[in-house]
Design a protein around this motif. Sequence first.
Motif, PDB file in Angstrom:
ATOM      1  N   GLY A 105       6.434  -2.521  -5.814  1.00 36.98           N
ATOM      2  CA  GLY A 105       7.751  -2.816  -5.242  1.00 36.98           C
ATOM      3  C   GLY A 105       8.161  -1.723  -4.136  1.00 36.98           C
ATOM      4  O   GLY A 105       8.890  -2.060  -3.274  1.00 36.98           O
ATOM      5  N   ALA A 106       7.655  -0.554  -4.583  1.00 42.38           N
ATOM      6  CA  ALA A 106       7.910   0.689  -3.703  1.00 42.38           C
ATOM      7  C   ALA A 106       7.386   0.450  -2.162  1.00 42.38           C
ATOM      8  O   ALA A 106       8.185   0.640  -1.359  1.00 42.38           O
ATOM      9  N   VAL A 107       6.037   0.011  -2.236  1.00 40.43           N
ATOM     10  CA  VAL A 107       5.352  -0.183  -1.036  1.00 40.43           C
ATOM     11  C   VAL A 107       6.306  -1.425  -0.273  1.00 40.43           C
ATOM     12  O   VAL A 107       6.370  -1.201   1.010  1.00 40.43           O
ATOM     13  N   GLU A 126       6.289   6.114  -7.394  1.00 40.96           N
ATOM     14  CA  GLU A 126       4.809   6.126  -7.439  1.00 40.96           C
ATOM     15  C   GLU A 126       4.617   4.669  -6.625  1.00 40.96           C
ATOM     16  O   GLU A 126       3.881   3.760  -6.819  1.00 40.96           O
ATOM     17  N   PRO A 127       4.863   4.795  -5.161  1.00 44.55           N
ATOM     18  CA  PRO A 127       4.164   3.785  -4.262  1.00 44.55           C
ATOM     19  C   PRO A 127       2.428   3.991  -4.293  1.00 44.55           C
ATOM     20  O   PRO A 127       2.187   5.083  -4.520  1.00 44.55           O
ATOM     21  N   VAL A 128       1.879   2.930  -3.951  1.00 46.67           N
ATOM     22  CA  VAL A 128       0.430   2.907  -3.923  1.00 46.67           C
ATOM     23  C   VAL A 128       0.138   3.512  -2.362  1.00 46.67           C
ATOM     24  O   VAL A 128       0.408   2.676  -1.290  1.00 46.67           O
ATOM     25  N   VAL A 129      -0.266   4.745  -2.153  1.00 52.76           N
ATOM     26  CA  VAL A 129      -0.511   5.256  -0.798  1.00 52.76           C
ATOM     27  C   VAL A 129      -2.018   5.640  -0.807  1.00 52.76           C
ATOM     28  O   VAL A 129      -2.276   6.913  -1.340  1.00 52.76           O
ATOM     29  N   LEU A 130      -2.785   4.852  -0.301  1.00 48.60           N
ATOM     30  CA  LEU A 130      -4.364   5.162  -0.435  1.00 48.60           C
ATOM     31  C   LEU A 130      -4.862   5.901   0.786  1.00 48.60           C
ATOM     32  O   LEU A 130      -4.244   5.920   1.720  1.00 48.60           O
ATOM     33  N   PRO A 131      -5.779   6.483   0.905  1.00 51.50           N
ATOM     34  CA  PRO A 131      -6.426   7.228   1.732  1.00 51.50           C
ATOM     35  C   PRO A 131      -6.688   6.212   3.371  1.00 51.50           C
ATOM     36  O   PRO A 131      -6.845   5.138   3.029  1.00 51.50           O
ATOM     37  N   LEU A 132      -6.547   6.888   4.278  1.00 51.44           N
ATOM     38  CA  LEU A 132      -6.225   6.148   5.643  1.00 51.44           C
ATOM     39  C   LEU A 132      -7.602   5.251   5.728  1.00 51.44           C
ATOM     40  O   LEU A 132      -7.686   4.250   6.160  1.00 51.44           O
ATOM     41  N   SER A 133      -8.824   6.015   5.477  1.00 55.70           N
ATOM     42  CA  SER A 133     -10.015   5.166   5.407  1.00 55.70           C
ATOM     43  C   SER A 133      -9.912   3.999   4.701  1.00 55.70           C
ATOM     44  O   SER A 133     -10.768   2.745   4.959  1.00 55.70           O
ATOM     45  N   PHE A 134      -9.530   4.036   3.312  1.00 54.37           N
ATOM     46  CA  PHE A 134      -9.619   2.781   2.512  1.00 54.37           C
ATOM     47  C   PHE A 134      -8.741   2.010   2.871  1.00 54.37           C
ATOM     48  O   PHE A 134      -8.948   0.638   3.029  1.00 54.37           O
TER      49      PHE A 134
END
Length: 291
Positions: A105-107, A126-134
């Motif tokens: 919901g945050a993202v 707690e947004p889901v912010v993954l590494p750029l490569s992922f």
Amino acid sequence: MTSPEYREFELDDGVMSARVWPRAGAPVMVFAHANGFCASAYGRILGQLADRFEIVAPDLRGHGRSRLPTDPETHRSWDIHAADLRALYARLPQAPDLLAGHSMGAVSTLLAASKMDTCPVLALVEPVVLPLSFSLFARWPWHNPLKGRFGLAKQARRRVNGWPDRAGATERYRRHKTFASWAPGVLEDYLADGLVEDANGVHLACDPQWEAANYESQGHDVLRAARVVGSRAHVLRAGRGSTVVNRAGLERRGVTIEGIDGVGHLAPMEAPQRVAAWIAGIAGIADTARG
């Protein structure tokens, strides 16, 4: 304390349900929930904020009481949830003054805000912010490269989804170790709309196949959205097991990040009072911005 009511909003392809804490003349806050949950799970937080906001907490597509079509096979990104949120904002009598959310919901809120003409302040837990490569890997154009590879998705697909009655389902959830750290009453709040009754008993409002597809559908561009929103976004990052993995990427784009110790990704369920206090602090920033 103001009690919530249910309202329904007609979108182009169905109905979005929302819990609303009405407060005439107050600023409006919209809060979006995490994957697999629903608005009712956040009642312990939102009720504490209902004295200063009119709060609209929608059930996202495939969750809670909303009646919007889902297709796990073609699902590729959370942009669909962002589009639904933008459609909801447009149907409110008053433009939102604060946008908030947890995890997916945050993202989705961040993605939606990045396409608004006038972006309000954002409080993102707690947004889901993954590494750029992922993230780049997840945007592979021909098929979903994460299909069948994500542990959380595999777990969701194995989830039990059917009980004879609500009491039996609730008791099973109470015995599960995942919920041992939740604050009193939060589990019951979640199951209020997280379970649906039918002729055969009760089942989950969010189909496990859709929950799994959401975990695997990471084709959205969080960092691009963060670049657009910049300093208007404020993030609360859990002290353990945080999904804000690419913290540096957010900070380089002007996003403010604060920590909350002693809790994990499900901080709103574990420490609703602390999370509510943090959102209230961000609301103060929003008040200053409006002034």
